[in-house]
Write an enzyme that holds these catalytic residues in place. Structure first.
Site, mmCIF file in Angstrom:
data_model
loop_
_atom_site.group_PDB
_atom_site.id
_atom_site.type_symbol
_atom_site.label_atom_id
_atom_site.label_comp_id
_atom_site.label_asym_id
_atom_site.label_seq_id
_atom_site.Cartn_x
_atom_site.Cartn_y
_atom_site.Cartn_z
ATOM 1 N N CYS A 299 39.906 36.247 31.147
ATOM 2 C CA CYS A 299 39.594 35.795 33.449
ATOM 3 C C CYS A 299 41.083 37.015 33.640
ATOM 4 C CB CYS A 299 38.939 34.381 33.187
ATOM 5 S SG CYS A 299 38.765 34.286 35.097
ATOM 6 N N CYS B 114 42.270 33.728 36.103
ATOM 7 C CA CYS B 114 43.197 33.166 35.243
ATOM 8 C C CYS B 114 43.966 33.481 34.676
ATOM 9 C CB CYS B 114 42.183 32.624 33.727
ATOM 10 S SG CYS B 114 41.530 30.933 33.984
ATOM 11 N N HIS C 205 39.842 27.524 35.264
ATOM 12 C CA HIS C 205 38.625 28.014 35.110
ATOM 13 C C HIS C 205 37.270 26.901 35.497
ATOM 14 C CE1 HIS C 205 36.340 32.124 34.079
ATOM 15 N NE2 HIS C 205 36.283 31.057 33.325
ATOM 16 N N ASN D 269 30.699 34.707 47.422
ATOM 17 C CA ASN D 269 29.732 34.748 46.647
ATOM 18 C C ASN D 269 29.588 33.974 44.976
ATOM 19 O OD1 ASN D 269 29.781 36.744 48.098
ATOM 20 N ND2 ASN D 269 31.443 37.840 47.008
ATOM 21 N N GLY E 90 26.346 38.600 44.294
ATOM 22 C CA GLY E 90 27.669 39.988 44.966
ATOM 23 C C GLY E 90 28.600 39.122 43.632
ATOM 24 N N HIS F 279 35.433 33.655 38.235
ATOM 25 C CA HIS F 279 36.182 32.437 37.904
ATOM 26 C C HIS F 279 36.203 32.261 40.121
ATOM 27 C CE1 HIS F 279 40.303 30.178 37.337
ATOM 28 N NE2 HIS F 279 39.684 30.194 38.292
ATOM 29 N N HIS G 139 36.264 31.129 43.652
ATOM 30 C CA HIS G 139 37.339 31.462 44.730
ATOM 31 C C HIS G 139 36.237 31.764 45.705
ATOM 32 C CE1 HIS G 139 35.150 35.382 43.170
ATOM 33 N NE2 HIS G 139 35.210 35.577 44.742
ATOM 34 N N HIS H 20 36.797 33.517 49.727
ATOM 35 C CA HIS H 20 36.634 34.252 50.011
ATOM 36 C C HIS H 20 37.351 33.853 51.766
ATOM 37 C CE1 HIS H 20 35.668 38.044 48.103
ATOM 38 N NE2 HIS H 20 34.712 37.110 47.249
HETATM 39 P P1 AMP Z 1 33.921 38.744 44.722
HETATM 40 O O1 AMP Z 1 32.952 40.283 44.454
HETATM 41 O O2 AMP Z 1 32.962 37.450 45.383
HETATM 42 O O3 AMP Z 1 33.963 37.932 42.778
HETATM 43 O O4 AMP Z 1 35.176 39.383 45.094
HETATM 44 C C1 AMP Z 1 36.031 39.307 44.411
HETATM 45 C C2 AMP Z 1 37.578 39.538 44.714
HETATM 46 O O5 AMP Z 1 38.545 39.495 43.800
HETATM 47 C C3 AMP Z 1 37.546 41.242 45.054
HETATM 48 O O6 AMP Z 1 37.355 41.320 47.059
HETATM 49 C C4 AMP Z 1 38.925 41.942 45.476
HETATM 50 O O7 AMP Z 1 38.956 42.826 45.649
HETATM 51 C C5 AMP Z 1 39.377 40.765 44.845
HETATM 52 N N1 AMP Z 1 40.287 41.137 43.343
HETATM 53 C C6 AMP Z 1 40.469 42.117 42.029
HETATM 54 N N2 AMP Z 1 41.004 41.695 41.957
HETATM 55 C C7 AMP Z 1 42.470 41.055 41.909
HETATM 56 C C8 AMP Z 1 43.385 41.551 42.503
HETATM 57 N N3 AMP Z 1 44.608 41.620 41.229
HETATM 58 N N4 AMP Z 1 44.363 40.724 43.022
HETATM 59 C C9 AMP Z 1 43.802 39.892 44.582
HETATM 60 N N5 AMP Z 1 42.127 40.435 44.235
HETATM 61 C C10 AMP Z 1 41.930 40.974 43.527
HETATM 62 ZN ZN ZN Z 2 39.237 31.896 35.100
#
Ligand code: AMP
Ligand code: ZN
Length: 114
Positions: A4, A7, A46, A87, A93, A98, A100, A102
């Site tokens: 992940c 993680c 996680h 999301n 989307g 994991h 999160h 926004h």
């Molecule tokens: P989601 O589409 O809701 O799963 O959002 C995933 C988010 O993670 C996207 O906005 C990506 O730009 C962001 N993301 C992917 N890899 C990284 C990373 N290494 N560091 C920071 N953000 C990331």
């Molecule tokens: Zn994770």
């Protein structure tokens, strides 16, 4: 879980631009910002998605919203406003599996943003 991305960020195996950290929660800048301020707030534990929150996680989820508001204050966006998006799953989307949150701000946000 071993593979992940978030993680790995929690463990420091992948670098991130941290804006907040405590024992249970980490916040860092999104690598591909969709707004002038785009921060991801995650539980260190996680949890695959919103759909997999257990009863025991509910306090943690409440704390995440507290952290989001603290960050909003620090970023100077408390009064102007911000948007929090989660999301969930394929149709929602979600790309990183994991949980999160926004945190988006810094401009008048359009309808669909992440
Ligand atoms: P989601 O589409 O809701 O799963 O959002 C995933 C988010 O993670 C996207 O906005 C990506 O730009 C962001 N993301 C992917 N890899 C990284 C990373 N290494 N560091 C920071 N953000 C990331
Ligand atoms: Zn994770």
């Amino acid at each position: 879980m071993n593979n992940c991305l978030f993680c790995k960020i929690v463990k420091g195996e992948i670098p991130s631009e941290k804006v907040y950290e405590d024992e249970e929660i980490l916040a860092f800048k999104d690598i591909n910002p969709a707004a002038p301020i785009h921060i991801l707030v995650i539980p260190k534990k996680h949890i695959e998605s919103l759909a997999y929150i257990e009863k025991e996680d509910e306090t943690l989820i409440g704390k995440i919203y507290g952290v989001i508001n603290q960050i909003a204050k620090e970023q100077g966006i408390k009064e102007k406003g911000y948007r929090v998006i989660v999301n969930c799953g394929e149709d929602g989307g979600q790309e990183v599996m994991h949980l999160h949150f926004h945190l988006l701000a810094g401009t008048k946000l359009g309808e669909k943003i992440v």
